[in-house]
Design a protein around this motif. Structure first.
Motif, mmCIF file in Angstrom:
data_model
loop_
_atom_site.group_PDB
_atom_site.id
_atom_site.type_symbol
_atom_site.label_atom_id
_atom_site.label_comp_id
_atom_site.label_asym_id
_atom_site.label_seq_id
_atom_site.Cartn_x
_atom_site.Cartn_y
_atom_site.Cartn_z
ATOM 1 N N ASP A 11 0.834 -1.206 0.000
ATOM 2 C CA ASP A 11 0.000 0.000 0.000
ATOM 3 C C ASP A 11 0.870 1.257 0.000
ATOM 4 O OD1 ASP A 11 -2.292 -1.475 -0.036
ATOM 5 O OD2 ASP A 11 -2.686 -1.333 2.116
ATOM 6 N N GLN A 12 1.929 1.247 0.796
ATOM 7 C CA GLN A 12 2.839 2.396 0.822
ATOM 8 C C GLN A 12 3.541 2.563 -0.527
ATOM 9 O OE1 GLN A 12 5.532 2.165 4.170
ATOM 10 N NE2 GLN A 12 3.892 1.564 5.562
ATOM 11 N N HIS A 15 1.089 4.040 -3.002
ATOM 12 C CA HIS A 15 0.839 5.462 -2.730
ATOM 13 C C HIS A 15 2.007 6.318 -3.214
ATOM 14 C CE1 HIS A 15 -0.604 9.028 -0.623
ATOM 15 N NE2 HIS A 15 0.595 9.153 -0.087
ATOM 16 N N GLU A 18 2.330 6.179 -7.170
ATOM 17 C CA GLU A 18 1.250 6.910 -7.825
ATOM 18 C C GLU A 18 1.451 8.413 -7.730
ATOM 19 O OE1 GLU A 18 -2.279 5.499 -5.988
ATOM 20 O OE2 GLU A 18 -2.187 3.509 -6.926
ATOM 21 N N ARG A 19 1.901 8.892 -6.577
ATOM 22 C CA ARG A 19 2.156 10.333 -6.424
ATOM 23 C C ARG A 19 3.339 10.771 -7.286
ATOM 24 N NH1 ARG A 19 -0.274 13.443 -2.894
ATOM 25 N NH2 ARG A 19 1.517 14.873 -2.805
#
Length: 217
Positions: A11-12, A15, A18-19
């Motif tokens: 998940d990290q 994130h 994607e950023r």
């Protein structure tokens, strides 16, 4: 199925990547508090911009390495400044240098984890424009993201193959000069130790009483 212990790490990773890609591609990115901020796509000028004299970047192979670098790493017409020993203090690097380095690390790790185990930085094409560099980074991000799932499916086969030579070593007769107590052995043979006797009835009763006292405490 993804192992539960990997879920927060993935998940990290999702994130962060994607950023990063949104910051490079645009047209908007979440500011962090839920508000969208307009972000134009990365330009070639920004990609190759050198923020300080002597910055490491990507360059044409014909031009040779930049200040402090000894080689241009990569395949194709362009290469990335590099060389060992690394200079100290470390040089400032351009966005192009960092993007290629990150792409190389992700692609290489994915290949050596679940791929052909043949990745070589000298064979990786160095991109000289922002658009193709972003595409290469996106592909590397996806390849490394898929590696944990594939690794879990394929890991049993690889580990099983590793166990075969281990079992062969365990079942191989031990040379006499390696036996304990023989010349060259690791310790003298202890033949004088008496065989262990089973505990008597009184000893077993005493142990049970001690265990009961410990449980009460």
């Amino acid at each position: 199925m993804t192992p539960p212990r990997l879920v927060p790490l993935l998940d990290q990773y999702d994130h962060a990547t994607e950023r990063l890609l949104a910051r490079l591609i645009g047209p908007v990115i979440d500011s962090g508090d839920g508000a969208d901020v307009e972000v134009p796509p990365l330009t070639d000028a920004e990609y190759l911009w050198e923020p300080a004299p002597g910055a490491w970047s990507v360059r044409r192979q014909l031009d040779g390495p930049g200040p402090g670098a000894t080689v241009l790493v990569g395949a194709g017409e362009w290469g990335r400044d590099g060389g060992r020993p690394h200079p100290y203090p470390p040089p400032v690097t351009t966005i192009a240098w960092r993007m290629h380095h990150l792409t190389e690390m992700l692609a290489g790790r994915a290949d050596w984890t679940v791929g052909s185990h043949s990745f070589d930085e000298d064979e990786m094409v160095v991109r000289n424009d922002a658009a193709s560099a972003i595409d290469a980074l996106r592909s590397a991000v996806a390849a490394w993201r898929a590696a944990p799932r594939c690794s879990r499916r394929c890991g049993a086969r690889h580990r099983g193959a590793q166990h075969v030579p281990r079992r062969q070593r365990c079942r191989r007769p031990v040379p006499r000069d390696r036996l304990v107590g023989q010349p060259g052995g690791s310790a003298p043979r202890r033949r004088d130790r008496p065989a262990a006797r089973p505990p008597s009835g009184n000893a077993r009763l005493s142990r049970r009483r001690s265990a009961g006292e410990a449980l009460r405490w």
